[in-house]
Scaffold this motif. Structure first.
Motif, PDB file in Angstrom:
ATOM      1  N   ALA A 221       5.493 -10.391   4.816  1.00 48.54           N
ATOM      2  CA  ALA A 221       5.717  -9.699   5.633  1.00 48.54           C
ATOM      3  C   ALA A 221       4.493  -8.948   6.601  1.00 48.54           C
ATOM      4  O   ALA A 221       3.413  -9.110   5.946  1.00 48.54           O
ATOM      5  CB  ALA A 221       7.090  -8.489   5.790  1.00 48.54           C
ATOM      6  N   PRO A 222       4.637  -9.251   7.989  1.00 52.00           N
ATOM      7  CA  PRO A 222       3.107  -8.540   8.421  1.00 52.00           C
ATOM      8  C   PRO A 222       2.444  -7.791   7.882  1.00 52.00           C
ATOM      9  O   PRO A 222       3.470  -6.252   7.729  1.00 52.00           O
ATOM     10  CB  PRO A 222       3.899  -9.042  10.033  1.00 52.00           C
ATOM     11  N   LEU A 223       1.437  -7.307   8.129  1.00 55.24           N
ATOM     12  CA  LEU A 223       0.918  -6.170   7.235  1.00 55.24           C
ATOM     13  C   LEU A 223       1.321  -5.003   8.521  1.00 55.24           C
ATOM     14  O   LEU A 223       1.870  -3.913   7.639  1.00 55.24           O
ATOM     15  CB  LEU A 223      -0.915  -5.951   7.560  1.00 55.24           C
ATOM     16  N   GLU A 224       1.904  -4.863   9.464  1.00 58.19           N
ATOM     17  CA  GLU A 224       1.926  -3.798  10.099  1.00 58.19           C
ATOM     18  C   GLU A 224       4.080  -3.607   9.684  1.00 58.19           C
ATOM     19  O   GLU A 224       4.106  -2.886   9.404  1.00 58.19           O
ATOM     20  CB  GLU A 224       2.251  -4.155  11.923  1.00 58.19           C
ATOM     21  N   LYS A 225       4.337  -3.815   9.337  1.00 55.63           N
ATOM     22  CA  LYS A 225       6.396  -4.374   9.006  1.00 55.63           C
ATOM     23  C   LYS A 225       5.609  -3.566   7.973  1.00 55.63           C
ATOM     24  O   LYS A 225       6.629  -2.632   7.593  1.00 55.63           O
ATOM     25  CB  LYS A 225       6.690  -5.833   9.093  1.00 55.63           C
TER      26      LYS A 225
ATOM     27  N   ASN B  41      -5.662  -8.902   2.429  1.00 56.85           N
ATOM     28  CA  ASN B  41      -5.033  -8.139   2.992  1.00 56.85           C
ATOM     29  C   ASN B  41      -4.011  -6.705   2.336  1.00 56.85           C
ATOM     30  O   ASN B  41      -4.208  -5.781   3.070  1.00 56.85           O
ATOM     31  CB  ASN B  41      -4.638  -8.786   4.479  1.00 56.85           C
ATOM     32  N   VAL B  42      -3.070  -7.486   2.436  1.00 58.73           N
ATOM     33  CA  VAL B  42      -2.225  -6.269   1.219  1.00 58.73           C
ATOM     34  C   VAL B  42      -3.023  -5.408   0.423  1.00 58.73           C
ATOM     35  O   VAL B  42      -2.291  -4.613   0.127  1.00 58.73           O
ATOM     36  CB  VAL B  42      -1.517  -7.393   0.952  1.00 58.73           C
ATOM     37  N   VAL B  43      -4.188  -6.393   0.083  1.00 57.22           N
ATOM     38  CA  VAL B  43      -4.520  -5.148  -1.413  1.00 57.22           C
ATOM     39  C   VAL B  43      -5.281  -4.184  -0.653  1.00 57.22           C
ATOM     40  O   VAL B  43      -4.936  -2.788  -1.649  1.00 57.22           O
ATOM     41  CB  VAL B  43      -6.116  -6.107  -2.215  1.00 57.22           C
ATOM     42  N   ASN B  44      -5.662  -4.773   0.279  1.00 58.37           N
ATOM     43  CA  ASN B  44      -6.523  -3.178   1.337  1.00 58.37           C
ATOM     44  C   ASN B  44      -5.302  -2.441   1.262  1.00 58.37           C
ATOM     45  O   ASN B  44      -5.258  -1.438   1.178  1.00 58.37           O
ATOM     46  CB  ASN B  44      -7.611  -3.875   2.434  1.00 58.37           C
ATOM     47  N   LEU B  45      -4.383  -3.115   2.416  1.00 60.57           N
ATOM     48  CA  LEU B  45      -3.423  -1.983   2.716  1.00 60.57           C
ATOM     49  C   LEU B  45      -2.898  -0.658   1.293  1.00 60.57           C
ATOM     50  O   LEU B  45      -2.958   0.045   1.679  1.00 60.57           O
ATOM     51  CB  LEU B  45      -2.196  -2.548   3.604  1.00 60.57           C
ATOM     52  N   LEU B  46      -2.779  -1.942   0.124  1.00 56.43           N
ATOM     53  CA  LEU B  46      -2.048  -0.695  -0.888  1.00 56.43           C
ATOM     54  C   LEU B  46      -3.529   0.460  -1.210  1.00 56.43           C
ATOM     55  O   LEU B  46      -2.876   1.069  -1.888  1.00 56.43           O
ATOM     56  CB  LEU B  46      -1.639  -2.132  -2.201  1.00 56.43           C
TER      57      LEU B  46
ATOM     58  N   HIS C 177      -5.874 -10.825 -10.882  1.00 57.65           N
ATOM     59  CA  HIS C 177      -7.468 -10.450 -11.521  1.00 57.65           C
ATOM     60  C   HIS C 177      -8.153  -9.865  -9.927  1.00 57.65           C
ATOM     61  O   HIS C 177      -8.511  -9.117 -10.011  1.00 57.65           O
ATOM     62  CB  HIS C 177      -8.464 -11.864 -11.687  1.00 57.65           C
ATOM     63  N   LEU C 178      -7.284 -10.084  -8.640  1.00 56.78           N
ATOM     64  CA  LEU C 178      -7.599  -9.696  -7.204  1.00 56.78           C
ATOM     65  C   LEU C 178      -6.832  -7.954  -7.347  1.00 56.78           C
ATOM     66  O   LEU C 178      -8.333  -6.697  -7.103  1.00 56.78           O
ATOM     67  CB  LEU C 178      -7.092 -10.416  -6.247  1.00 56.78           C
ATOM     68  N   LEU C 179      -6.009  -7.977  -7.904  1.00 56.97           N
ATOM     69  CA  LEU C 179      -4.725  -6.100  -8.306  1.00 56.97           C
ATOM     70  C   LEU C 179      -6.085  -5.752  -8.912  1.00 56.97           C
ATOM     71  O   LEU C 179      -5.788  -4.912  -8.533  1.00 56.97           O
ATOM     72  CB  LEU C 179      -3.820  -6.643  -8.767  1.00 56.97           C
TER      73      LEU C 179
END
Length: 306
Positions: A95-99, A128-133, A174-176
């Motif tokens: 989903a979009p990061l804001e969501k 982007n998802v990883v940075n949010l997490l 590996h990214l995580l």
């Protein structure tokens, strides 16, 4: 972990980490996945339940807030004081990061929520998802990501219409890990055309990666799934309970003692599936697994080779 124990359970891990029992709260955020909405495919994997793998409460009209309040009230009556919010149905980073931020933020409105678990697909993880997490980790919450892999074999992934490759999984994994985010991997035993050796090779490959956690599932046929027709035509025969238990017992011996075993069997309501009906008897499967391992002196890590 004490190797005299059969395997390292999630309950044991959470109790060690938080000093008391911690309960997971299953949540349905109403999200979808790229293999269902047309981005990569329609209808999902051949075994995908049209309602998703979770509670289905969103379809019933329950908002995330309502689901959270319901389960908190239910589990607090059972004397649980700390909880991990588990986004379970479909792909919960799709989903979009804001969501996504809006959804994740909702669960932390209650101070008894100490952690966040997010089920998703390897192809729904990016920087982007990883940075949010990581923002949730920085606030002191415990976090893990659950990646559906199912098998390391691309021919199997194609056959089950998974919509991603093993290489996609490795990239996301590996990214995580490079960002210190724990990863729990889902695999399925009994996939069409997979041999016992193939299933064990999947486990051995994950053991080499030293995954943080794992969930074992037996393939079952939900009503309304693409596998329903395959099963009714006699083109697929599911595993018997005893076969599955033997596979899981052997698989556990190949895993590092530090890998947390989040689940040893699938869980489904008998009225929602065609076969095998034994997957609706979770405790029976667990008890048989423990008996099998005890009688044969098998335990997690016994055959692990670093």
């Amino acid at each position: 972990m004490n190797t005299q124990k059969l395997y390292y359970t999630l309950n044991e891990f959470l109790k060690e980490k938080f000093g008391e029992k911690v309960k997971k709260i299953p949540l349905d955020a109403g999200l979808t996945c790229p293999n269902r909405d047309g981005t990569k495919g329609l209808g999902g994997c051949i075994y995908c339940d049209p309602k998703g793998s979770g509670t289905g409460l969103y379809i019933e009209g329950k908002s995330l807030n309502e689901q959270l309040r319901y389960f908190l009230e239910l589990f607090k009556k059972k004397n649980f004081k700390k909880f991990v919010a588990y986004f379970q149905s479909f792909s919960n980073t799709y989903a979009p990061l804001e969501k996504l931020k809006e959804l994740y933020d909702i669960v932390f409105m209650d101070p008894s929520i100490v952690g966040l678990a997010i089920g998703t697909r390897p192809d729904c993880i990016d920087e982007n998802v990883v940075n949010l997490l990581k923002t949730y980790q920085e606030k002191g919450y415990y976090l893990w990501i659950e990646l559906g892999l199912q098998s390391i074999y691309n021919e199997t992934l194609k056959l089950i219409n998974r919509g991603h490759t093993f290489e996609d999984f490795l990239k996301a994994y590996h990214l995580l890990k490079e960002n210190d985010i724990p990863v729990v991997v889902h695999i399925i035993f009994g996939l069409p055309k997979e041999t016992k050796e193939m299933m064990m090779e999947t486990v051995k490959t994950l053991a080499k990666l030293k995954i943080d956690g794992i969930k074992f599932h037996a393939l079952y046929i939900p009503k309304g799934s693409k596998m329903e027709e395959m099963y009714l035509k006699g083109e697929y025969k599911p595993l018997e309970m005893e076969e599955y238990v033997e596979l899981v017992a052997l698989a556990l011996t190949y895993l590092p003692p530090s890998t947390v075993i989040h689940r040893v069997c699938s869980e489904a309501k008998e009225e929602d599936i065609l076969a095998p009906t034994w997957v609706s008897k979770k405790m029976e499967v667990i008890n048989l697994l423990r008996k099998f391992m005890s009688e044969r002196n098998l335990y997690q890590g016994k055959n692990y080779q670093p």
